[in-house]
Design an enzyme around this catalytic site. Structure first.
Site, mmCIF file in Angstrom:
data_model
loop_
_atom_site.group_PDB
_atom_site.id
_atom_site.type_symbol
_atom_site.label_atom_id
_atom_site.label_comp_id
_atom_site.label_asym_id
_atom_site.label_seq_id
_atom_site.Cartn_x
_atom_site.Cartn_y
_atom_site.Cartn_z
ATOM 1 N N GLY A 51 0.478 -1.413 0.172
ATOM 2 C CA GLY A 51 0.072 -0.537 -0.045
ATOM 3 C C GLY A 51 0.782 1.246 -0.143
ATOM 4 O O GLY A 51 2.166 1.036 -0.088
ATOM 5 N N ASP A 91 -1.818 10.462 14.048
ATOM 6 C CA ASP A 91 -2.429 10.095 13.121
ATOM 7 C C ASP A 91 -2.913 9.540 13.721
ATOM 8 O O ASP A 91 -3.218 8.340 12.316
ATOM 9 C CB ASP A 91 -0.480 9.920 12.150
ATOM 10 C CG ASP A 91 -1.158 10.389 10.315
ATOM 11 O OD1 ASP A 91 -3.038 10.254 10.708
ATOM 12 O OD2 ASP A 91 -1.014 9.798 9.851
HETATM 13 N N1 LIG Z 1 3.174 -3.209 9.463
HETATM 14 C C1 LIG Z 1 2.559 -2.909 8.829
HETATM 15 N N2 LIG Z 1 1.795 -4.503 8.129
HETATM 16 C C2 LIG Z 1 1.562 -4.589 7.112
HETATM 17 N N3 LIG Z 1 0.379 -3.612 6.985
HETATM 18 C C3 LIG Z 1 1.216 -2.399 6.522
HETATM 19 C C4 LIG Z 1 1.890 -2.260 7.533
HETATM 20 N N4 LIG Z 1 2.459 -0.782 7.409
HETATM 21 C C5 LIG Z 1 1.608 -0.333 6.920
HETATM 22 N N5 LIG Z 1 0.624 -1.082 6.663
HETATM 23 C C6 LIG Z 1 -0.393 -0.972 5.076
HETATM 24 O O1 LIG Z 1 0.576 -0.135 4.259
HETATM 25 C C7 LIG Z 1 -0.006 1.150 3.854
HETATM 26 C C8 LIG Z 1 0.208 2.302 3.480
HETATM 27 O O2 LIG Z 1 0.338 2.361 4.500
HETATM 28 P P1 LIG Z 1 1.111 4.270 4.911
HETATM 29 O O3 LIG Z 1 1.265 4.249 5.942
HETATM 30 O O4 LIG Z 1 2.380 4.269 4.086
HETATM 31 O O5 LIG Z 1 0.058 4.804 4.085
HETATM 32 P P2 LIG Z 1 -1.525 5.562 5.555
HETATM 33 O O6 LIG Z 1 -1.379 4.393 6.352
HETATM 34 O O7 LIG Z 1 -2.891 5.416 4.644
HETATM 35 O O8 LIG Z 1 -0.668 6.384 5.087
HETATM 36 P P3 LIG Z 1 -0.054 7.539 6.346
HETATM 37 O O9 LIG Z 1 1.248 7.830 5.552
HETATM 38 O O10 LIG Z 1 -0.543 8.801 6.774
HETATM 39 O O11 LIG Z 1 0.152 7.097 7.577
HETATM 40 C C9 LIG Z 1 -1.024 0.795 4.882
HETATM 41 O O12 LIG Z 1 -3.005 0.749 4.842
HETATM 42 C C10 LIG Z 1 -1.572 -0.124 5.569
HETATM 43 O O13 LIG Z 1 -2.349 -1.446 4.969
#
Ligand SMILES: Nc1ncnc2c1ncn2[C@@H]1O[C@H](COP(=O)(O)OP(=O)(O)OP(=O)(O)O)[C@@H](O)[C@H]1O
Ligand SMILES: [Mg+2]
Ligand SMILES: [Zn+2]
Lengths: 242, 548
Positions: free
Chosen positions: B70, B185
């Site tokens: 993602g 956040d």
């Molecule tokens: N440790 C993890 N294990 C599994 N999936 C994850 C993990 N971290 C993030 N993800 C998945 O990847 C996606 C993208 O994460 P990311 O943190 O980059 O974006 P976000 O949470 O949508 O926005 P932000 O950058 O504001 O946190 C998330 O929506 C989540 O589903």
């Protein structure tokens, strides 16, 4: 910029909320706030009236007459349904006025009083002539003109801020990054301004934040509750669609 | 009149002479909107795309990169395996375009440091961080499951589940607040749920180390507002510099409201109980979390949790039952039992029919009935499952499939137990039947001790399988998908029954007493057809959805 000072709660009171809180436009502060808002946003009314089919002279008379009545009567206090948003209020008030005028057919009586605002119809008319010949409803034309007016005003105020600090040129070069972040080559902009690329990035980011803040503040000034800002922004965005 | 221009970003045609500096008005307004990203994306503009796996794999020789998971405001997330340590990890890359922005790099580094200080079962653990090939990166615990956004999209979450989630989020937050760390956040994307439904908070990326940082190097300058707009407390907008842990409590309130009602508390929103049928005590909790002034809010995450838990344990006066989803779940058990009982009465009739002479027609009819019972629901199900289209949907899908797989296994155990138990009963019935209608060559090989042994094996297996099936469908994240309810559970049991039929058909090959060959062969063939159908079905449904 368009908000009055923070009140005792530490939150900003908007100008429109000030008018509503006063209830009667006879209150001098509220009156001042209302006339300031009207001075800023009368042009969309002109668009509306023109779109309803009136010619230039009639439209000028009607808009002038409307403001005379508005300040005489303070009838905004009775328009409950539209209280929350200045944009909606203004249009409904104008519609009431036009309906009354139509019934009375007293066109010859208009223009007797002194106009409370100085309105630059020259500008309004040249704007109007730029309007694409669409079959948009008068309401749609009003909404659209309102959004345009708000954006133009706000951007002008940000530009003024930059100019006051002697950064007019930076503003001119960077303003394009607002709607196309990353699309303009930072290197070319940097060369143009004679600074490093990193500095351009930071400056573009700061302009973006300034614009964002100014826009939200401006919208906050025309709604009665700060939490309505997003809904109003969404409405303005929608007005620009189609 | 000048010629109209088309905005390269959002695709709107506009009149440059009518807009200040010839800018696209829609894009200009979008900058001020809370969900700028969403607006732009829905306008069809390209976002920065994630780098392909093989472009970044050389940078991380110690990892086996598996899949792009993602993308968010901060960068890209990949699933990877660490063969040395033998565990799954999540690799988060900082979007390269931002890497040259020093404040962004610093923010990323701080995310790593902040996360590394936290050790709590409800918080994603960080293993490694640094910078490689121009990418800032973070290696962290991979949370197998889905994020809360996935789940909310997949199904309306029931109040009971919302309470459990909020309670867990508050628990983790209280821990981090005790460490002086504000998340800043909290939003559904950052609330991950593992496969047993346990909450893990990700992205303390915006967290600010309260005691260390004040004055020293504040990344959050006074104009610079960070965080995710819809979930941000008013003071986070107004005075970002003075934000404390109560901003997180506000964000929890927003998430809670969204979980309960499916909508955001925007503008002058209604109390949750006005929108959906829930315990009115929840209104108080939600509204108190959403107070505009931090002083009037809950002062500690643990207080929210206490109140939420007291509502949860105070045996909700069945508000969930009023909810349509609650009804579906309540029917799961009986549905499974009823359908299994039906299948088994069919099997018993088959047996009785075969035990009498000239049974071949009856045998065939009953086998067909059995076949219809097993395959009909599967066919129906296949026809109603939409194919996952985006990475997010695949995330939700994975969570559901695991629930499916586990149910299948437990279903198999349950079925074995059921089969043995019913077999004994069939034996007993057969023995009675032979007494009444003695077959020509004598017959009936029913023995008491054999039956008792069978019962001793069969009954515990039956009960254990049933219990596991029930437990698994309650605790896995799959319970949050309305699609995975009683019907799906029943289906997996049936699928298991086909497999077991096969096993029996092979092991009892020489037994003249009970030959389930016809049923197995027919249902096996049907399964094959259905699998083919399912594979063929997906692209078509996808195309249909895309053109719609
Ligand atoms: N440790 C993890 N294990 C599994 N999936 C994850 C993990 N971290 C993030 N993800 C998945 O990847 C996606 C993208 O994460 P990311 O943190 O980059 O974006 P976000 O949470 O949508 O926005 P932000 O950058 O504001 O946190 C998330 O929506 C989540 O589903
Ligand atoms: Mg995240
Ligand atoms: Zn645009």
């Amino acid at each position: 910029m368009s908000t009055t000072g923070p009140d005792a709660l530490g939150f900003q009171r908007t100008r429109w909320s000030l008018v509503l809180a006063a209830g009667k436009s006879s209150d001098p502060t509220a009156r001042a706030a209302l006339s300031e808002l009207c001075a800023a946003y009368w042009m969309p009314l002109y668009h509306y009236v023109r779109r309803r089919g009136h010619d230039r002279a009639a439209a000028e008379d009607l808009v002038q007459g409307f403001f005379l009545r508005l300040f005489e009567r303070a009838d905004f206090a009775t328009l409950d349904a539209e209280r929350g948003r200045f944009r909606a209020f203004l249009l409904v008030a104008l519609k009431h006025y036009l309906a009354d005028e139509h019934d009375k057919r007293t066109a010859e009586k208009r223009g007797g009083g002194r106009a409370p605002l100085s309105l630059d119809f020259e500008r309004a008319d040249s704007q109007w002539r730029l309007e694409p010949a669409t079959d948009a409803t008068p309401e749609k034309a009003y909404e659209r003109a309102f959004a345009e007016e708000l954006l133009a005003r706000t951007l002008a105020s940000v530009e003024r801020d930059y100019a006051e600090r002697g950064e007019a040129r930076a503003f001119g070069v960077l303003v394009g990054t607002l709607t196309a972040p990353g699309a303009l080559p930072h290197r070319a902009l940097a060369a143009e301004l004679g600074v490093t690329e990193g500095a351009v990035q930071v400056a573009a980011h700061r302009l973006r934040e300034r614009w964002r803040g100014a826009l939200r503040a401006e919208v906050a000034a025309i709604v009665d509750d700060p939490t309505e800002v997003d809904a109003e922004l969404a409405a303005l965005f929608a007005a620009l669609t189609g | 009149m000048t010629t109209p221009k088309t905005c390269p970003r959002c695709g709107t045609a506009y009149e440059p002479a009518r807009s200040p500096h010839g800018l696209c008005l829609k894009c200009l307004i979008a900058v001020g909107m809370r969900d700028e990203g969403e607006v732009i994306v829905t306008q069809g503009a390209p976002r920065e795309t994630a780098p392909p796996l093989d472009a970044i794999a050389p940078l991380f020789p110690e990892l086996v990169l598996e899949e792009f998971v993602g993308q968010g405001g901060m960068g890209f997330v990949y699933r990877a395996r660490h063969p040395e340590l033998d565990r799954k990890v999540a690799l988060k890359l900082l979007a390269r375009a931002n890497a040259s922005d020093p404040s962004f790099v610093e923010r990323f580094r701080r995310e790593a440091r902040t996360l590394a200080r936290l050790s709590h079962p409800g918080i994603v653990t960080i293993f490694d961080s640094g910078e490689r090939g121009g990418w800032c990166y973070l290696v962290m615990e991979y949370v197998e499951g889905a994020n809360l956004r996935h789940l909310m999209r997949a199904a309306k979450i029931e109040p009971k589940q919302a309470l459990s989630i909020v309670s867990q989020v508050c628990d983790a937050l209280q821990y981090s607040h005790d460490q002086g760390i504000v998340h800043r956040d909290i939003k559904p994307e950052n609330v991950l749920l593992d496969l047993s439904g346990r909450v893990k908070l990700a992205d303390f990326g915006l967290a600010r180390v309260l005691d260390r940082e004040r004055g020293a190097f504040a990344l959050t300058g006074s104009h610079q507002v960070m965080g995710t707009p819809h979930y941000m407390a008013p003071e986070q907008w107004e005075k970002p510099a003075s934000v404390d842990h109560r901003a997180d409590i506000y964000a929890v309130g927003v998430v809670f409201y969204e979980l309960l009602t499916g909508e955001m508390p925007l503008g002058r929103f209604e109390a949750p109980s006005k929108r959906v049928q829930i315990d009115v005590r929840l209104d108080e909790i939600v509204l108190k979390s959403l107070e505009k002034q931090p002083e009037r809010r809950y002062q500690h995450a643990s207080d929210v949790r206490t109140d939420v838990d007291s509502v949860a344990s105070g045996a909700l006066p069945h508000p969930a039952r009023a909810h349509p989803a609650g009804k579906t779940r309540a029917w799961r058990g009986p549905l499974v039992l009823a359908s299994t009982a039906l299948a088994w009465s069919a099997a018993l009739v088959t047996f009785l029919a075969m035990a009498t002479p000239h049974a071949s027609v009856a045998e065939l009819a009953v086998s067909l009935a059995l076949f219809a019972l097993i395959t009909g629901p599967i066919a129906w199900h296949v026809a109603h499952v939409p194919a996952p289209r985006t990475a997010e949907e695949r995330g939700a899908w994975r969570a559901a499939e695991f629930g499916f797989g586990r149910s299948f296994l437990f279903g198999l155990v349950f079925f074995v137990g059921l089969y043995i138990t019913c077999g004994v009963l069939a034996h007993a019935l057969g023995a009675v039947w032979y007494r009444l209608v003695p077959p020509e060559g004598g017959g009936g090989n029913f023995s008491g001790p054999f039956a008792v042994t069978q019962l001793l094996i069969g009954l515990p297996t039956l009960l254990g399988g049933w219990h596991a099936l029930d437990l698994s469908s309650r605790s896995s994240t799959a319970w949050m998908h309305r699609r995975f309810t009683g019907f799906d559970a029943a289906l997996t049991v049936f699928a298991a029954s086909v497999v077991y039929l096969g096993i029996i058909a092979f092991t009892l090959r020489g037994d003249s007493f009970w030959t389930p060959w016809p049923a197995f062969v027919i249902s096996g063939l049907a399964l094959l057809v259905l699998v083919t159908l399912r594979i063929a079905w997906w692209p078509r449904r996808r195309a249909a959805a895309a053109s719609a």
